[in-house]
Design a protein around this motif. Structure first.
Motif, PDB file in Angstrom:
ATOM      1  N   ASN A 140      -0.002  -6.670   0.436  1.00 47.13           N
ATOM      2  CA  ASN A 140      -1.127  -7.585   0.204  1.00 47.13           C
ATOM      3  C   ASN A 140      -1.671  -7.451  -1.210  1.00 47.13           C
ATOM      4  N   SER A 144      -1.562 -10.395  -4.687  1.00 45.79           N
ATOM      5  CA  SER A 144      -2.670 -10.926  -5.494  1.00 45.79           C
ATOM      6  C   SER A 144      -2.452 -10.744  -6.994  1.00 45.79           C
ATOM      7  N   PHE A 164       4.564 -16.289   4.055  1.00 48.26           N
ATOM      8  CA  PHE A 164       3.454 -15.706   3.314  1.00 48.26           C
ATOM      9  C   PHE A 164       2.872 -16.728   2.334  1.00 48.26           C
ATOM     10  N   GLU A 165       1.568 -16.613   2.096  1.00 48.49           N
ATOM     11  CA  GLU A 165       0.889 -17.518   1.171  1.00 48.49           C
ATOM     12  C   GLU A 165       1.536 -17.447  -0.213  1.00 48.49           C
ATOM     13  N   GLN A 240      -6.330  -8.258   6.519  1.00 50.46           N
ATOM     14  CA  GLN A 240      -6.168  -9.704   6.585  1.00 50.46           C
ATOM     15  C   GLN A 240      -4.690 -10.062   6.548  1.00 50.46           C
ATOM     16  N   LYS A 242      -1.772 -12.128   5.398  1.00 49.71           N
ATOM     17  CA  LYS A 242      -1.367 -13.075   4.366  1.00 49.71           C
ATOM     18  C   LYS A 242      -0.191 -13.929   4.832  1.00 49.71           C
TER      19      LYS A 242
END
Length: 453
Positions: A140, A144, A164-165, A240, A242
């Motif tokens: 994660n 980012s 995944f985002e 969270q 992702k």
């Protein structure tokens, strides 16, 4: 010495139902140098047969790749059979997010040239020189980082329902297709970007990480244990997710829900949907996404042509497909011209996070207690009448029944009228041959269940 299955899928399903044991669905892999894959295969088959383990397993000189179902009480015994081999001591077993006792109905252990077909013929390639493994929290954090490029090493039909985002999701049918595409598209970023990869359980991105290191990429990372282990860790640690949507799996479930986002659409009507099915026409068996409404309208088929085929007598259907090699259709994965809303895209146009539609209605598998009460004896095509043998418990008008079979799927019916020996009855007893009109086709040996209150 028995080294093959002797029971059909239907017979195995009946035994599982009668045993009443909770089973675990799991997967694992290991890269290693195996001198005699055939002997290794035979040893595993014998050991697992004694444990009532089922699944689809591939072994090769480069290692083992397995998806399995095992009685919960036999989990540690299965682990012991693996750790009898040095290269599998301490092996991670990825337990499925969602459990289903019928995830596998046969034990199949096959010897292959490779456990992951990569199309590579470079003798200098070392599959054991892999990238850096990351756990969920580390993954994660790296997501980012603006210098990170995240790559989905799965096929298009897998990433279509969940990913995944911000991931690059290559529009490919096979793993081997993705390697040269990704290498070419990211050739200018071998030193300045973090190459972050993931797959279902880790086996494909493990080989991919070695491939990209071999091709000169400097910063290569992979999600340890894949999406399955990631999901376990985020739940355990309160992180969270992702990953959005569903994780495609290669057993009859065809998917595990990770989040409530639906990012795909029905291939026939375009409505939000992420439920994969196989076409009910055995000569087609195409994998595609189909909503409940289209399933009812199209009789679980992908096209009008297939609907017409399944209405024919079974012997005519067998005659039509005899000698015709259509196995490739199974792997077209939603690319059929019969599907109006099939997914086609160029994922390399830009690397941006996907926008998830706000959808509240999610198709979920019914969790119900059902009891096996009989099976199909015959189907009268012209009259659309099914004949059932009642074997374990009487049925009464008003009961909710379910007919289940490999081709029939799972068909529900509210019992409003039935006949025994040509006479309309209120109740059919054990030993009776019961008939009733159906608006769907059934096959001999399909199983008949009653939903328990």
């Amino acid at each position: 010495m028995q080294l093959y299955n002797t029971l059909s899928a239907e017979e195995r399903a009946l035994l599982i139902e009668q045993a009443g044991q909770n089973r675990l669905t799991l997967s694992f892999y290991a890269y290693a140098k195996i001198e005699n894959p055939q002997q290794f295969r035979d040893e595993l088959f014998l050991a697992w047969s004694h444990l009532n383990a089922l699944g689809r397993i591939y072994v090769a000189q480069e290692g083992i790749n397995a998806q399995m179902s095992v009685p919960a009480e036999g989990f540690e015994a299965l682990r012991a059979t693996l750790e009898a081999y040095d290269f599998m001591k301490g092996i991670r077993l990825n337990v499925a997010v969602e459990q289903d006792d019928m995830s596998f109905l046969k034990l199949t252990v096959k010897v292959r040239s490779k456990i992951v077909a990569d199309g590579l013929k470079d003798s200098s390639f070392d599959a054991t020189d892999i990238g850096i493994h990351l756990k969920a929290k580390e993954f994660n954090e790296m997501l980012s980082d603006p210098n990170t490029v995240v790559i989905d090493m799965r096929n298009h039909y897998e990433s279509e329902i969940g990913h995944f985002e911000g991931a690059i999701t290559p529009d490919v049918d096979t793993f081997r297709e993705s390697l040269p595409i990704i290498e070419a598209q990211l050739a200018e970023h071998k030193e300045d970007k973090n190459l972050l990869m993931y797959c279902t359980g880790g086996i494909r991105c493990e080989k991919a990480s070695a491939f990209f290191k071999h091709k000169g990429f400097q910063n290569v990372y992979q999600l340890e244990g894949g999406i399955i282990e990631y999901t376990r860790q985020i739940k355990e640690e309160g992180l969270q997710s992702k990953f959005i949507g569903k994780n495609f799996v290669f057993d009859h479930r065809l998917g595990e829900r990770i989040t409530d986002d639906i990012i795909a659409n029905c291939h026939q009507c375009g409505q939000p949907c992420d439920t994969h099915v196989n076409c009910a026409n055995e000569a087609c068996h195409l994998l595609f996404i189909q909503c409940d409404d289209c399933a009812e309208k199209m009789h679980h088929c992908c096209s009008d042509e297939c609907v017409a085929v399944i209405q024919l007598p079974e012997d005519e259907q067998r005659a039509m497909r005899r000698g015709v090699q259509k196995g490739n259709l199974i792997f077209k994965k939603g690319k059929s011209d019969a599907l109006k809303f099939k997914n086609e895209r160029n994922v390399f146009d830009e690397i941006v996070p996907v926008k998830v539609s706000a959808v509240t209605k999610i198709r979920k598998k019914r969790i119900e207690k059902k009891k096996l009460i009989g099976r199909v004896e015959h189907y009268f095509t012209k009259a659309s009448v099914g004949q059932f043998s009642i074997e374990n418990e009487a049925i009464t008008l008003g009961d909710i029944l379910v007919v289940v079979g490999p081709t029939t799927g799972e068909q529900r019916l509210d019992l409003q009228q039935m006949m025994v020996n040509g006479v309309v009855v209120q109740q059919a007893q054990v030993g009776d041959k019961m008939t009733l009109s159906l608006d769907f086709r059934v096959r001999k040996s399909d199983l008949l269940y009653k939903i328990q209150a």
